[in-house]
Each structure stands twice: as structure tokens, then as C-alpha cells.
Motif scaffolding. Structure first.
Motif, PDB file in Angstrom:
ATOM      1  N   ARG A   1      21.201  18.025  -6.691  1.00  0.00           N
ATOM      2  CA  ARG A   1      20.169  19.063  -6.623  1.00  0.00           C
ATOM      3  C   ARG A   1      19.168  18.824  -5.502  1.00  0.00           C
ATOM      4  N   MET A   2      19.077  17.581  -5.015  1.00  0.00           N
ATOM      5  CA  MET A   2      18.130  17.249  -3.957  1.00  0.00           C
ATOM      6  C   MET A   2      18.571  15.974  -3.260  1.00  0.00           C
ATOM      7  N   ALA A   3      17.879  15.652  -2.186  1.00  0.00           N
ATOM      8  CA  ALA A   3      18.059  14.370  -1.499  1.00  0.00           C
ATOM      9  C   ALA A   3      16.679  13.799  -1.216  1.00  0.00           C
ATOM     10  N   ILE A   4      16.537  12.498  -1.389  1.00  0.00           N
ATOM     11  CA  ILE A   4      15.299  11.797  -1.060  1.00  0.00           C
ATOM     12  C   ILE A   4      15.571  10.927   0.162  1.00  0.00           C
ATOM     13  N   LEU A   5      14.677  11.003   1.142  1.00  0.00           N
ATOM     14  CA  LEU A   5      14.857  10.314   2.414  1.00  0.00           C
ATOM     15  C   LEU A   5      13.701   9.355   2.652  1.00  0.00           C
ATOM     16  N   LEU A   6      14.017   8.148   3.086  1.00  0.00           N
ATOM     17  CA  LEU A   6      13.004   7.142   3.403  1.00  0.00           C
ATOM     18  C   LEU A   6      13.054   6.850   4.898  1.00  0.00           C
ATOM     19  N   LEU A   7      11.986   7.224   5.603  1.00  0.00           N
ATOM     20  CA  LEU A   7      11.889   6.977   7.039  1.00  0.00           C
ATOM     21  C   LEU A   7      11.059   5.729   7.301  1.00  0.00           C
ATOM     22  N   LYS A   8      11.511   4.941   8.258  1.00  0.00           N
ATOM     23  CA  LYS A   8      10.774   3.755   8.685  1.00  0.00           C
ATOM     24  C   LYS A   8      10.264   3.979  10.102  1.00  0.00           C
ATOM     25  N   LEU A   9       8.948   3.845  10.276  1.00  0.00           N
ATOM     26  CA  LEU A   9       8.325   3.999  11.586  1.00  0.00           C
ATOM     27  C   LEU A   9       7.825   2.640  12.058  1.00  0.00           C
ATOM     28  N   GLU A  10       8.179   2.282  13.267  1.00  0.00           N
ATOM     29  CA  GLU A  10       7.696   1.037  13.861  1.00  0.00           C
ATOM     30  C   GLU A  10       6.859   1.389  15.081  1.00  0.00           C
ATOM     31  N   LEU A  11       5.567   1.089  14.994  1.00  0.00           N
ATOM     32  CA  LEU A  11       4.618   1.424  16.043  1.00  0.00           C
ATOM     33  C   LEU A  11       4.282   0.181  16.854  1.00  0.00           C
ATOM     34  N   ASP A  12       4.332   0.331  18.165  1.00  0.00           N
ATOM     35  CA  ASP A  12       3.983  -0.773  19.059  1.00  0.00           C
ATOM     36  C   ASP A  12       2.493  -0.684  19.358  1.00  0.00           C
ATOM     37  N   ARG A  13       1.711  -1.502  18.688  1.00  0.00           N
ATOM     38  CA  ARG A  13       0.258  -1.482  18.853  1.00  0.00           C
ATOM     39  C   ARG A  13      -0.221  -2.422  19.947  1.00  0.00           C
ATOM     40  N   ALA A  14       0.677  -2.860  20.813  1.00  0.00           N
ATOM     41  CA  ALA A  14       0.352  -3.730  21.953  1.00  0.00           C
ATOM     42  C   ALA A  14      -0.403  -4.966  21.486  1.00  0.00           C
ATOM     43  N   ALA A  15      -1.659  -5.112  21.889  1.00  0.00           N
ATOM     44  CA  ALA A  15      -2.420  -6.325  21.581  1.00  0.00           C
ATOM     45  C   ALA A  15      -2.574  -6.527  20.078  1.00  0.00           C
ATOM     46  N   GLY A  16      -2.583  -5.433  19.328  1.00  0.00           N
ATOM     47  CA  GLY A  16      -2.743  -5.539  17.881  1.00  0.00           C
ATOM     48  C   GLY A  16      -1.463  -5.884  17.149  1.00  0.00           C
ATOM     49  N   GLY A  17      -0.340  -5.938  17.852  1.00  0.00           N
ATOM     50  CA  GLY A  17       0.932  -6.249  17.216  1.00  0.00           C
ATOM     51  C   GLY A  17       1.586  -5.014  16.622  1.00  0.00           C
ATOM     52  N   GLU A  18       2.842  -5.162  16.210  1.00  0.00           N
ATOM     53  CA  GLU A  18       3.582  -4.043  15.642  1.00  0.00           C
ATOM     54  C   GLU A  18       3.053  -3.673  14.259  1.00  0.00           C
ATOM     55  N   GLU A  19       3.190  -2.383  13.934  1.00  0.00           N
ATOM     56  CA  GLU A  19       2.771  -1.876  12.628  1.00  0.00           C
ATOM     57  C   GLU A  19       3.927  -1.075  12.039  1.00  0.00           C
ATOM     58  N   THR A  20       4.226  -1.326  10.771  1.00  0.00           N
ATOM     59  CA  THR A  20       5.324  -0.622  10.103  1.00  0.00           C
ATOM     60  C   THR A  20       4.760   0.397   9.125  1.00  0.00           C
ATOM     61  N   TRP A  80       5.878   3.959   6.556  1.00  0.00           N
ATOM     62  CA  TRP A  80       6.980   4.562   5.808  1.00  0.00           C
ATOM     63  C   TRP A  80       6.609   5.985   5.411  1.00  0.00           C
ATOM     64  N   VAL A  81       7.579   6.883   5.487  1.00  0.00           N
ATOM     65  CA  VAL A  81       7.391   8.273   5.075  1.00  0.00           C
ATOM     66  C   VAL A  81       8.543   8.637   4.148  1.00  0.00           C
ATOM     67  N   VAL A  82       8.216   9.238   2.998  1.00  0.00           N
ATOM     68  CA  VAL A  82       9.229   9.613   2.009  1.00  0.00           C
ATOM     69  C   VAL A  82       9.277  11.138   1.915  1.00  0.00           C
ATOM     70  N   GLN A 142       0.134  13.185   0.617  1.00  0.00           N
ATOM     71  CA  GLN A 142      -0.067  14.460   1.292  1.00  0.00           C
ATOM     72  C   GLN A 142      -0.625  14.196   2.689  1.00  0.00           C
ATOM     73  N   PRO A 143      -0.202  14.990   3.695  1.00  0.00           N
ATOM     74  CA  PRO A 143      -0.733  14.782   5.048  1.00  0.00           C
ATOM     75  C   PRO A 143      -2.254  14.914   5.059  1.00  0.00           C
ATOM     76  N   PRO A 144      -2.967  14.089   5.832  1.00  0.00           N
ATOM     77  CA  PRO A 144      -2.413  13.049   6.712  1.00  0.00           C
ATOM     78  C   PRO A 144      -2.271  11.696   6.021  1.00  0.00           C
ATOM     79  N   GLU A 145      -2.428  11.656   4.706  1.00  0.00           N
ATOM     80  CA  GLU A 145      -2.403  10.381   3.983  1.00  0.00           C
ATOM     81  C   GLU A 145      -1.058  10.153   3.307  1.00  0.00           C
ATOM     82  N   HIS A 146       0.009  10.320   4.052  1.00  0.00           N
ATOM     83  CA  HIS A 146       1.336  10.127   3.470  1.00  0.00           C
ATOM     84  C   HIS A 146       2.149   9.092   4.236  1.00  0.00           C
ATOM     85  N   GLN A 147       1.599   8.563   5.326  1.00  0.00           N
ATOM     86  CA  GLN A 147       2.272   7.492   6.050  1.00  0.00           C
ATOM     87  C   GLN A 147       1.816   6.165   5.448  1.00  0.00           C
ATOM     88  N   LEU A 148       2.717   5.560   4.704  1.00  0.00           N
ATOM     89  CA  LEU A 148       2.399   4.356   3.946  1.00  0.00           C
ATOM     90  C   LEU A 148       2.542   3.125   4.840  1.00  0.00           C
TER      91      LEU A 148
END
Length: 231
Positions: A147-166, A168-170, A184-190
Motif C-alpha cells: 500500500r505504500m513505500a517508506i524511504l530513508l535518505l542519507k545526506l552527507e554535508l561537507d562542512r569544511a572546517a567544521g567537519g562532515e555532518e550526516t 537523514w530524511v524519511v 515537518q519542513p524545515p524541521e524534518h532533516q534529522l
């Protein structure tokens, strides 16, 4: 005299034949296929990349070249996957966009259904960040009834001097519409070190690990709700 008459008759017959010759008519331009009424014309789930990447828009192909990205930016497909749902086949296309030189970056997911030799967009999710962004499909789940599909996205951000940040969006989709399954946007990127889908028969949980594992349970409407924490 007879020569003249025959000549006139001959030219007259030729003119008549030329006048009777049908003029070729150009074939009408093919019309753009119509997307099924079952696909809901919702707004994009986060960032709006323009009309060519919105719900119910038909495309001849599901490829980065079909979308109106900034010509000077680099756009690449990061993943593709096909899902079989009760509503029909759903195809996923993940994309990454970068400015040149790399200062900003974005990521997008297009969910579409094959229609009339092309694709009808169900909906899209996209984000734009002040850094380079890599996106991958960390997991997907389809229940037995499809009846549905659930998707888990992984985002890897290059924060340069601050290091990488991971992050997740469902997301969820039933082939007719799509939704954000956690927050809920914009508070849904975990922001968390580890997030995973944990299926058990026809049930699905989302395990979020920060200091300990926080388990969320998928409700019948396709959204995750708090469950008892797992230590």
C-alpha cells in the motif's frame, strides 16, 4: 490550326491535373500525455525546483537532463530504484547538484510512475545547502500489501572546517502522492550518527541512535510516532 488547338488542349489538361494535385498537410504535433487523475497535484515536499519537477508533470525520460537546472552547475544521478506498489510501479531518481566552483550544493529525490512511454512525477523532495551535499538511499520498505513505500535518505554535508555532518530524511509514497514521514519542513532533516529502518513482519520501526537508540513506530497513516526507547 489543329496543332494550336491540340497544344491549347494539352496545356489546359496539364493545368487541370496540376490544380487537382492534393497539397501535403503537415501532421499535427503530438500532444503531451496526461498524467493519471489518481496522482495528487501536491506542492513539492521542500525546495521548489520549478514546474518541470512538480507533481503531475509528464517527462519523456527520468534523467537529470530533463530538469531545468542552472546550466553552469554540475548535476549527477546518485541512485535509481524501482518499487512495485499496489498503485503501480514507482521509480526513484536521486540527484546531486553543485555550483562550479563548489560553494553550494543541493540534493533531490524524484518519485515518478511510468506513463505513455515517459514518466509522470508523483512528487519531489529537494534541499539546497551552503556546502556540498551527497545523497544516497539508505533503506526502503514496502509492506506485504504494497500500500505504500517508506524511504530513508542519507545526506552527507561537507562542512569544511567544521567537519562532515550526516542528516537523514524519511519519506513515504503510495504511488499517488508523497509525504514526509518524520517531522515537518524545515524541521524534518534529522541530524544523527545513525538511523535505520527495522522491519518486523508487516510492521516497521525507525531506530535513531544518538546516545542511545530511540525507536519510532510507523503508524497506519505512514508517519512515525514515538515508541518505547530501546537501550
Amino acid at each position: 490550326m489543329w496543332t494550336c488547338v491540340l497544344g491549347l488542349l494539352g496545356s489546359g489538361c496539364t493545368a487541370g491535373r496540376e490544380a487537382a494535385t492534393p497539397v501535403p498537410v503537415a501532421a499535427p504535433a503530438p500532444s503531451t500525455p496526461t498524467c493519471p487523475e489518481s496522482i495528487v497535484a501536491d506542492v513539492p515536499l521542500e525546495a521548489d525546483y520549478g514546474p518541470r519537477i512538480q507533481a503531475r508533470h509528464w517527462l519523456p525520460a527520468l534523467a537529470p537532463s530533463e530538469f531545468a537546472f542552472v546550466p553552469t552547475n554540475t548535476v549527477e544521478a546518485s541512485f535509481r530504484q524501482k518499487l512495485e506498489l499496489a498503485e503501480g510501479t514507482v521509480e526513484l531518481l536521486g540527484m546531486e547538484e553543485r555550483t562550479q566552483p563548489v560553494i553550494d550544493g543541493g540534493a533531490a529525490l524524484v518519485m515518478a510512475r511510468p506513463v505513455a512511454g515517459g514518466f509522470c512525477i508523483i512528487n519531489t523532495w529537494a534541499t539546497w545547502q551552503s556546502t556540498e551535499v551527497d545523497v544516497s538511499l539508505a533503506g526502503s520498505w514496502v509492506p506485504p500489501d504494497k500500500r505504500m513505500a517508506i524511504l530513508l535518505l542519507k545526506l552527507e554535508l561537507d562542512r569544511a572546517a567544521g567537519g562532515e555532518e550526516t542528516r537523514w530524511v524519511v519519506l513515504g509514497t503510495d504511488g499517488a502522492r508523497a509525504w514526509i514521514a518524520l517531522g515537518q519542513p524545515p524541521e524534518h532533516q534529522l541530524i544523527a550518527p545513525s538511523v535505520s529502518l527495522s522491519p518486523k513482519k508487516d510492521q516497521l520501526c525507525l531506530d535513531v541512535k544518538i546516545e542511545y537508540v530511540n525507536r519510532l513506530r510507523l503508524s497506519t497513516d505512514g508517519h512515525f510516532v514515538q515508541a518505547a526507547p530501546k537501550r
